[in-house]
Design a protein around this motif. Sequence first.
Motif, PDB file in Angstrom:
ATOM      1  N   SER A 182      -0.409   5.108 -10.719  1.00 21.57           N
ATOM      2  CA  SER A 182       0.833   4.735 -11.402  1.00 21.57           C
ATOM      3  C   SER A 182       1.390   3.430 -10.832  1.00 21.57           C
ATOM      4  O   SER A 182       1.068   3.039  -9.701  1.00 21.57           O
ATOM      5  CB  SER A 182       1.850   5.874 -11.194  1.00 21.57           C
ATOM      6  OG  SER A 182       3.115   5.548 -11.719  1.00 21.57           O
TER       7      SER A 182
ATOM      8  N   ASP B 134      -4.968   8.986  -5.211  1.00 24.70           N
ATOM      9  CA  ASP B 134      -3.637   9.506  -5.562  1.00 24.70           C
ATOM     10  C   ASP B 134      -3.655  11.027  -5.423  1.00 24.70           C
ATOM     11  O   ASP B 134      -4.708  11.658  -5.522  1.00 24.70           O
ATOM     12  CB  ASP B 134      -3.266   9.129  -6.996  1.00 24.70           C
ATOM     13  CG  ASP B 134      -1.758   9.021  -7.206  1.00 24.70           C
ATOM     14  OD1 ASP B 134      -1.254   7.883  -7.350  1.00 24.70           O
ATOM     15  OD2 ASP B 134      -1.080  10.076  -7.218  1.00 24.70           O
TER      16      ASP B 134
ATOM     17  N   TYR C 178      14.630   6.974   2.990  1.00 22.51           N
ATOM     18  CA  TYR C 178      13.769   5.937   2.410  1.00 22.51           C
ATOM     19  C   TYR C 178      13.905   4.628   3.198  1.00 22.51           C
ATOM     20  O   TYR C 178      12.910   3.998   3.556  1.00 22.51           O
ATOM     21  CB  TYR C 178      14.149   5.746   0.940  1.00 22.51           C
ATOM     22  CG  TYR C 178      13.235   4.858   0.149  1.00 22.51           C
ATOM     23  CD1 TYR C 178      12.003   5.317  -0.306  1.00 22.51           C
ATOM     24  CD2 TYR C 178      13.597   3.549  -0.166  1.00 22.51           C
ATOM     25  CE1 TYR C 178      11.162   4.505  -1.049  1.00 22.51           C
ATOM     26  CE2 TYR C 178      12.768   2.732  -0.919  1.00 22.51           C
ATOM     27  CZ  TYR C 178      11.549   3.214  -1.360  1.00 22.51           C
ATOM     28  OH  TYR C 178      10.716   2.403  -2.094  1.00 22.51           O
TER      29      TYR C 178
ATOM     30  N   THR D 258       8.789   0.855 -12.699  1.00 21.48           N
ATOM     31  CA  THR D 258       7.748   1.868 -12.551  1.00 21.48           C
ATOM     32  C   THR D 258       8.394   3.240 -12.736  1.00 21.48           C
ATOM     33  O   THR D 258       9.629   3.358 -12.716  1.00 21.48           O
ATOM     34  CB  THR D 258       7.113   1.829 -11.137  1.00 21.48           C
ATOM     35  OG1 THR D 258       8.086   2.340 -10.216  1.00 21.48           O
ATOM     36  CG2 THR D 258       6.679   0.429 -10.717  1.00 21.48           C
TER      37      THR D 258
HETATM   38  N1  LIG Z   1       9.322   0.441  -8.002  1.00 20.05           N
HETATM   39  C1  LIG Z   1      10.148  -0.148  -7.147  1.00 20.05           C
HETATM   40  O1  LIG Z   1      11.188  -0.719  -7.507  1.00 20.05           O
HETATM   41  C2  LIG Z   1       9.801  -0.153  -5.672  1.00 20.05           C
HETATM   42  C3  LIG Z   1      10.611  -0.933  -4.825  1.00 20.05           C
HETATM   43  C4  LIG Z   1      10.318  -0.973  -3.473  1.00 20.05           C
HETATM   44  C5  LIG Z   1       9.236  -0.252  -2.972  1.00 20.05           C
HETATM   45  N2  LIG Z   1       8.462   0.496  -3.815  1.00 20.05           N
HETATM   46  C6  LIG Z   1       7.339   1.204  -3.235  1.00 20.05           C
HETATM   47  O2  LIG Z   1       6.166   0.903  -3.954  1.00 20.05           O
HETATM   48  C7  LIG Z   1       5.241   1.964  -3.811  1.00 20.05           C
HETATM   49  C8  LIG Z   1       4.701   2.340  -5.180  1.00 20.05           C
HETATM   50  O3  LIG Z   1       5.781   2.822  -5.952  1.00 20.05           O
HETATM   51  P1  LIG Z   1       5.847   2.726  -7.543  1.00 20.05           P
HETATM   52  O4  LIG Z   1       7.155   2.135  -7.860  1.00 20.05           O
HETATM   53  O5  LIG Z   1       4.601   2.141  -8.081  1.00 20.05           O
HETATM   54  O6  LIG Z   1       5.972   4.291  -7.874  1.00 20.05           O
HETATM   55  P2  LIG Z   1       5.153   5.280  -8.823  1.00 20.05           P
HETATM   56  O7  LIG Z   1       5.897   6.553  -8.770  1.00 20.05           O
HETATM   57  O8  LIG Z   1       4.898   4.633 -10.133  1.00 20.05           O
HETATM   58  O9  LIG Z   1       3.749   5.420  -8.056  1.00 20.05           O
HETATM   59  C9  LIG Z   1       3.644   6.097  -6.834  1.00 20.05           C
HETATM   60  C10 LIG Z   1       2.319   6.813  -6.807  1.00 20.05           C
HETATM   61  O10 LIG Z   1       2.154   7.401  -5.501  1.00 20.05           O
HETATM   62  C11 LIG Z   1       1.603   8.688  -5.667  1.00 20.05           C
HETATM   63  N3  LIG Z   1       1.949   9.510  -4.509  1.00 20.05           N
HETATM   64  C12 LIG Z   1       3.175   9.968  -4.162  1.00 20.05           C
HETATM   65  N4  LIG Z   1       3.095  10.725  -3.059  1.00 20.05           N
HETATM   66  C13 LIG Z   1       1.790  10.754  -2.701  1.00 20.05           C
HETATM   67  C14 LIG Z   1       1.069  11.386  -1.650  1.00 20.05           C
HETATM   68  N5  LIG Z   1       1.693  12.155  -0.744  1.00 20.05           N
HETATM   69  N6  LIG Z   1      -0.271  11.182  -1.573  1.00 20.05           N
HETATM   70  C15 LIG Z   1      -0.897  10.425  -2.489  1.00 20.05           C
HETATM   71  N7  LIG Z   1      -0.282   9.827  -3.522  1.00 20.05           N
HETATM   72  C16 LIG Z   1       1.048   9.985  -3.625  1.00 20.05           C
HETATM   73  C17 LIG Z   1       2.230   9.218  -6.958  1.00 20.05           C
HETATM   74  O11 LIG Z   1       1.463  10.282  -7.505  1.00 20.05           O
HETATM   75  C18 LIG Z   1       2.229   7.960  -7.823  1.00 20.05           C
HETATM   76  O12 LIG Z   1       1.035   7.845  -8.587  1.00 20.05           O
HETATM   77  C19 LIG Z   1       5.980   3.087  -3.079  1.00 20.05           C
HETATM   78  O13 LIG Z   1       5.642   3.044  -1.715  1.00 20.05           O
HETATM   79  C20 LIG Z   1       7.431   2.713  -3.270  1.00 20.05           C
HETATM   80  O14 LIG Z   1       8.255   3.209  -2.243  1.00 20.05           O
HETATM   81  C21 LIG Z   1       8.722   0.548  -5.157  1.00 20.05           C
END
Ligand SMILES: NC(=O)c1ccc[n+]([C@@H]2O[C@H](COP(=O)([O-])OP(=O)(O)OC[C@H]3O[C@@H](n4cnc5c(N)ncnc54)[C@H](O)[C@@H]3O)[C@@H](O)[C@H]2O)c1
Length: 264
Positions: free
Chosen positions: A16, A37, A153, A188
């Motif tokens: 994702s 994942d 977080y 996302t």
């Molecule tokens: N989207 C934002 O605005 C944003 C901002 C800052 C940081 N982030 C970071 O970016 C990263 C990706 O987030 P995203 O926005 O793409 O979110 P998302 O929810 O689209 O994707 C996260 C993915 O991680 C997987 N996941 C969650 N826990 C897991 C585990 N224990 N083991 C394996 N897989 C696991 C989920 O199944 C999912 O597919 C994360 O670390 C998030 O904290 C996102």
Amino acid sequence: MGALDGKAALVTGAASGIGLASAQLFAAEGARVAVVDRDADGAAEAAREIGGNAFSITADVTNEEDVAAVVAACVERFGRLDIAFNNAGIAGNAAIQDYPLAAFRRVIDVCLLGVFLCLKHEAKQLIAQGEGGSLINTASINATQATAGLSAYCAAKAGVVMLTKVSALELGQHGIRVNAIGPGHTKTPLTARARNVPGFDEAMIGATPLGRLGEPEDIAQLALYLAGDASEWVSGQAFYADGGITVNELPPGFNILEARFDNA
Ligand SMILES: NC(=O)c1ccc[n+]([C@@H]2O[C@H](COP(=O)([O-])OP(=O)(O)OC[C@H]3O[C@@H](n4cnc5c(N)ncnc54)[C@H](O)[C@@H]3O)[C@@H](O)[C@H]2O)c1
């Protein structure tokens, strides 16, 4: 010719969002990619869409056996590992005085301990190969930006940045680079609920110098740079891909350019 031709990569959280966009871009640039994942169907679907040499592995990054198996599967399939993007993460939201211990611990487990477990097993493999490599961890603008409700977080993401620095210090002697990416507000599923709150998008966009939210591809481009040889002299750093929002430290809506005062 692709920037990652011949490289073997793994991406966690690749079913994702940012991880998916990065796995797609790494593959488009010539890498063989392990799509990792805890969402088995999502990972399998992503690997199918990427095609080529991509394959999926179901793993929970908080489980050390799972993480060790991920690295072993990459070695079995690709014969080696060159790049890892430790990106899986979850969010959580509660006031400090009400934060249930289990919920706080889960955020720390996935976002911080999960990165540690990945670094540990990836580093072992890269050291054994003896040819260096690039390890990338996903932090957040919340590594430096305190946000009410996000105590777990923010603490986890600040920890990821320090873990990145210590790893870079320890692993540099093996030619292994370690860097962190801090995404800003990116479209996302992770941010979908917050973005449904009326006014959220507008407030974020208003505070962002570049005037829009991030796309997963914006973050993937930074991951590609850090993964490839173009960044061979870069290690121990945290890079924020955030449209400039982290330089905006004034209260939202306050524009000093419009304030009247005497500069003399
Ligand atoms: N989207 C934002 O605005 C944003 C901002 C800052 C940081 N982030 C970071 O970016 C990263 C990706 O987030 P995203 O926005 O793409 O979110 P998302 O929810 O689209 O994707 C996260 C993915 O991680 C997987 N996941 C969650 N826990 C897991 C585990 N224990 N083991 C394996 N897989 C696991 C989920 O199944 C999912 O597919 C994360 O670390 C998030 O904290 C996102």
